[in-house]
Structure formats: C-alpha cells, structure tokens
Motif scaffolding. Structure first.
Motif, mmCIF file in Angstrom:
data_model
loop_
_atom_site.group_PDB
_atom_site.id
_atom_site.type_symbol
_atom_site.label_atom_id
_atom_site.label_comp_id
_atom_site.label_asym_id
_atom_site.label_seq_id
_atom_site.Cartn_x
_atom_site.Cartn_y
_atom_site.Cartn_z
ATOM 1 N N SER A 1 -2.698 5.203 5.471
ATOM 2 C CA SER A 1 -2.752 4.859 6.884
ATOM 3 C C SER A 1 -3.589 3.601 7.041
ATOM 4 O O SER A 1 -4.595 3.426 6.365
ATOM 5 C CB SER A 1 -3.374 6.003 7.687
ATOM 6 N N GLY A 2 -3.168 2.737 7.958
ATOM 7 C CA GLY A 2 -3.939 1.543 8.260
ATOM 8 C C GLY A 2 -5.128 1.843 9.151
ATOM 9 O O GLY A 2 -6.057 1.050 9.244
ATOM 10 N N LEU A 3 -5.114 2.998 9.809
ATOM 11 C CA LEU A 3 -6.204 3.365 10.706
ATOM 12 C C LEU A 3 -7.528 3.507 9.954
ATOM 13 O O LEU A 3 -8.536 2.934 10.349
ATOM 14 C CB LEU A 3 -5.868 4.671 11.446
ATOM 15 N N LEU A 4 -7.526 4.271 8.882
ATOM 16 C CA LEU A 4 -8.694 4.420 8.011
ATOM 17 C C LEU A 4 -8.249 4.125 6.581
ATOM 18 O O LEU A 4 -7.810 5.027 5.872
ATOM 19 C CB LEU A 4 -9.264 5.837 8.089
ATOM 20 N N PRO A 5 -8.333 2.884 6.157
ATOM 21 C CA PRO A 5 -7.879 2.566 4.795
ATOM 22 C C PRO A 5 -8.827 3.142 3.753
ATOM 23 O O PRO A 5 -10.026 2.891 3.796
ATOM 24 C CB PRO A 5 -7.881 1.041 4.770
ATOM 25 N N VAL A 6 -8.314 3.945 2.839
ATOM 26 C CA VAL A 6 -9.136 4.563 1.803
ATOM 27 C C VAL A 6 -8.608 4.244 0.402
ATOM 28 O O VAL A 6 -8.962 4.924 -0.552
ATOM 29 C CB VAL A 6 -9.265 6.094 1.989
ATOM 30 N N ARG A 7 -7.798 3.232 0.283
ATOM 31 C CA ARG A 7 -7.216 2.892 -1.014
ATOM 32 C C ARG A 7 -8.317 2.691 -2.062
ATOM 33 O O ARG A 7 -9.240 1.927 -1.862
ATOM 34 C CB ARG A 7 -6.382 1.629 -0.890
ATOM 35 N N GLY A 8 -8.213 3.416 -3.152
ATOM 36 C CA GLY A 8 -9.161 3.310 -4.239
ATOM 37 C C GLY A 8 -10.446 4.091 -4.048
ATOM 38 O O GLY A 8 -11.373 3.954 -4.824
ATOM 39 N N ARG A 9 -10.515 4.920 -3.015
ATOM 40 C CA ARG A 9 -11.742 5.670 -2.769
ATOM 41 C C ARG A 9 -11.445 6.956 -2.009
ATOM 42 O O ARG A 9 -10.298 7.344 -1.878
ATOM 43 C CB ARG A 9 -12.768 4.823 -2.033
ATOM 44 N N ALA A 10 -12.490 7.590 -1.493
ATOM 45 C CA ALA A 10 -12.343 8.833 -0.733
ATOM 46 C C ALA A 10 -13.189 8.734 0.523
ATOM 47 O O ALA A 10 -14.192 8.032 0.566
ATOM 48 C CB ALA A 10 -12.797 10.025 -1.576
#
Length: 134
Positions: free
Chosen positions: A26-35
């Motif tokens: 989601s672009g709302l809360l980007p969490v790519r590569g993390r948590a």
C-alpha cells in the motif's frame, strides 16, 4: 486489520498474539523491506525467508503492540511515536536511535543496531548497521 486488508496482505496468526500481514502493499503506509505494527497487526514488507534471518524482529514488534495498547492506540501512541521519531532525528539524524519507543522495544531486536564482531574494533559493543526498519 483494515490497513492489512487494504494492502492486499495475506493474514495469519503469529507468535506473541500478533497477526502477521504478509506481502502488504500500500502507498498509504509503505513498509517495503521492513515491518510496522499497528495494534496487534504487523504489516510485513519482507518475505518470510527474511524473517527467518531476523528471529527477534517479531519480539520487537510485539513490544510495539504493547506500547500501542498502553498509549491508547491511534489517539496516544501514533502522535507520541511521531514526536519521539522527530526528537531522535533531530539529535542523531536517525528516527530510531534516540526514539524512546524503539529503545524500549529493543534497537538490536528491531535491526536498528548490530553487535560488532570481536574482530571489528576489538569489542562486542552495539554499532549502527545502516538498515532501515520500523
């Protein structure tokens, strides 16, 4: 849970009473590569194989779930966490290193710092590893 569903995540029960939202996008809360933990839901932007290499990450996120509950969820925790991140960034240039919530959740468990190998600088003191994570 609504954020996890909006991010088309696959949700399953995890340890410590957490719900794991795998493949969250989601672009709302980007969490790519993390948590990132919201309540007891961990939005995961990492593959399951990466979590195997970071066994203490979910313990760190479980501590955030407890903080979220103690600080009255979105009304208290989110603004307080944001202010703590700003303070840390102003003091260190990093939003986590002096953030009270991240320190209490465990900077080492969260992947914000790492233990130096005894051959590195001759000690086992924590050091900054440059990785990003919630």
């Amino acid at each position: 849970m609504a954020l996890a569903r909006a991010g088309q995540a696959r949700i399953e029960h995890g340890p410590y009473g957490l719900l794991l939202a795998w493949d969250y996008r989601s672009g709302l809360l980007p969490v790519r590569g993390r948590a990132m933990t919201i309540g007891d839901v961990v939005l995961l932007g990492i593959p399951e194989s990466a979590l195997v290499r970071r066994p203490n990450l979910l313990r760190h996120e479980a501590r955030h779930a407890g903080q979220y509950a103690r600080w009255l969820g979105p009304l208290g925790f989110l603004p307080a966490y944001g202010l703590a991140s700003l303070y840390s960034w102003a003091r260190t240039g990093d939003p986590a290193l002096r953030n009270h919530f991240e320190s209490r959740a465990g900077l080492l468990d969260g992947g914000y710092i790492h233990r130096a190998h005894p051959t590195e600088a001759g000690s086992a003191e924590p050091g900054r590893d440059g990785s990003s994570h919630d």
